[in-house]
Design a protein around this motif. Structure first.
Motif, PDB file in Angstrom:
ATOM      1  N   GLN A 104      -0.334   6.532   8.966  1.00  0.00           N
ATOM      2  CA  GLN A 104      -0.703   6.468   7.552  1.00  0.00           C
ATOM      3  C   GLN A 104      -0.711   7.853   6.913  1.00  0.00           C
ATOM      4  OE1 GLN A 104      -4.495   4.490   7.522  1.00  0.00           O
ATOM      5  NE2 GLN A 104      -3.662   2.540   8.250  1.00  0.00           N
ATOM      6  N   LYS A 126       1.593   9.241   3.938  1.00  0.00           N
ATOM      7  CA  LYS A 126       0.912   9.717   2.734  1.00  0.00           C
ATOM      8  C   LYS A 126       1.487  11.045   2.259  1.00  0.00           C
ATOM      9  CE  LYS A 126      -3.634  11.464   1.216  1.00  0.00           C
ATOM     10  NZ  LYS A 126      -5.060  11.659   1.619  1.00  0.00           N
ATOM     11  N   TRP A 127       1.718  11.969   3.174  1.00  0.00           N
ATOM     12  CA  TRP A 127       2.094  13.317   2.786  1.00  0.00           C
ATOM     13  C   TRP A 127       3.596  13.594   2.849  1.00  0.00           C
ATOM     14  CZ3 TRP A 127      -1.204  15.932   0.093  1.00  0.00           C
ATOM     15  CH2 TRP A 127      -2.572  15.679   0.238  1.00  0.00           C
TER      16      TRP A 127
END
Length: 285
Positions: free
Chosen positions: A260, A264-265
């Protein structure tokens, strides 16, 4: 060199008598401090977009910052812990751990044989790969081997340039590139933008963060040529915390947290292949 070695021995001996905790108190190791005091000082980068970037007066933000938060929470058994963030430039990471300014460092900290005598590394928590970033209009550099006779950045405290200029085992390509010094990778990117460099070559996650800020200005070649094992740095000799952190990293991969955070990044970065499984732990010897 002999004075540094002696200092490392003294630092290790001091740890056996009790680790002085930042903010007061005395604990046998960092894991104990986290459980008992519910506080920890963590070193991260403050100038690397998507990894560790500090804006204004707030806390740093990025993948490494979120990994640190997740690991610390695991160490505390799910309880909340007060984290004090300290900037940890590449050139100062070993010193910050040795003198107790920080309890751990999560800052694109590649595990290398040269660093192991000074630092106890947990992890790796992810494996990056060295790549190359150039200006978007560059046509003469399409792969890493094109860096021969080109101007590349030598960021203080980073080993990335050696992968280009040195032969194995420390290097990789053994090319005659021209080194241009910089204090950090933010300055490297500034020099690339200003035409003082032909390329910035370092870990693909670092490059992806900078490229995402100005996607029309830079391009990453997507020509990876090394494995960079990102570890969590601890004071030399803190094997107990190292083993606890390794368990935490395993849990974070098993429960999907690491996947995750990578999405996300870095999930929107074109051409960047994200890891899907936990890398093997190095061991805490």
């Amino acid at each position: 060199m002999h004075m540094r070695t002696a200092g490392a021995v003294l630092a290790t001996g001091a740890m056996a008598l009790g680790l002085a905790a930042c903010g007061g108190g005395s604990y046998a190791n960092v894991a104990e401090k986290v459980k008992d005091a519910k506080e920890i000082t963590v070193g991260t980068k403050w100038d690397q977009p998507s990894l560790g970037l500090k804006k204004g007066g707030g806390d740093p933000e990025g993948f490494d910052v979120d990994v640190a938060k997740a690991v610390v929470k695991e160490l505390a058994g799910g309880q909340e812990v007060k984290i004090t963030w300290k900037e940890s430039p590449s050139s100062n990471r070993e010193a910050l751990l040795a003198n107790g300014t920080v309890d751990m460092i999560v800052a694109t900290y590649s595990i290398t044989d040269a660093r192991k005598p000074k630092v106890t590394f947990a992890g790796p928590y992810v494996i990056a790969h060295q790549d190359t970033m150039v200006r978007a209009d560059a046509s003469d550099i399409a792969k890493a081997t094109d860096l021969k006779d080109k101007r590349i950045c030598q960021a203080q405290g980073s080993n990335s340039y050696k992968r280009i200029t040195d032969p194995p085992p420390d290097g990789k390509l053994d090319l005659d590139a021209k080194l241009v010094g910089a204090s950090n990778y933010s300055e490297c990117v500034q020099k690339l933008s200003g035409g003082n460099l032909d390329a910035v070559t370092t870990d693909n996650f670092i490059l992806a963060g900078f490229a995402a800020q100005e996607p029309t200005k830079y391009k990453v070649l997507n020509d990876p040529f090394t494995d960079e094992k990102y570890g969590i740095g601890l004071k030399k000799g803190d094997k107990t915390t190292c083993e606890a952190v390794n368990k935490a990293v395993t849990t974070l991969w098993q429960n999907g947290t690491m996947t995750q955070l990578l999405q996300k990044w870095f999930g929107k970065t074109q051409g960047l292949e994200l890891p899907t499984a936990a890398p093997p732990a190095e061991g805490c010897a």
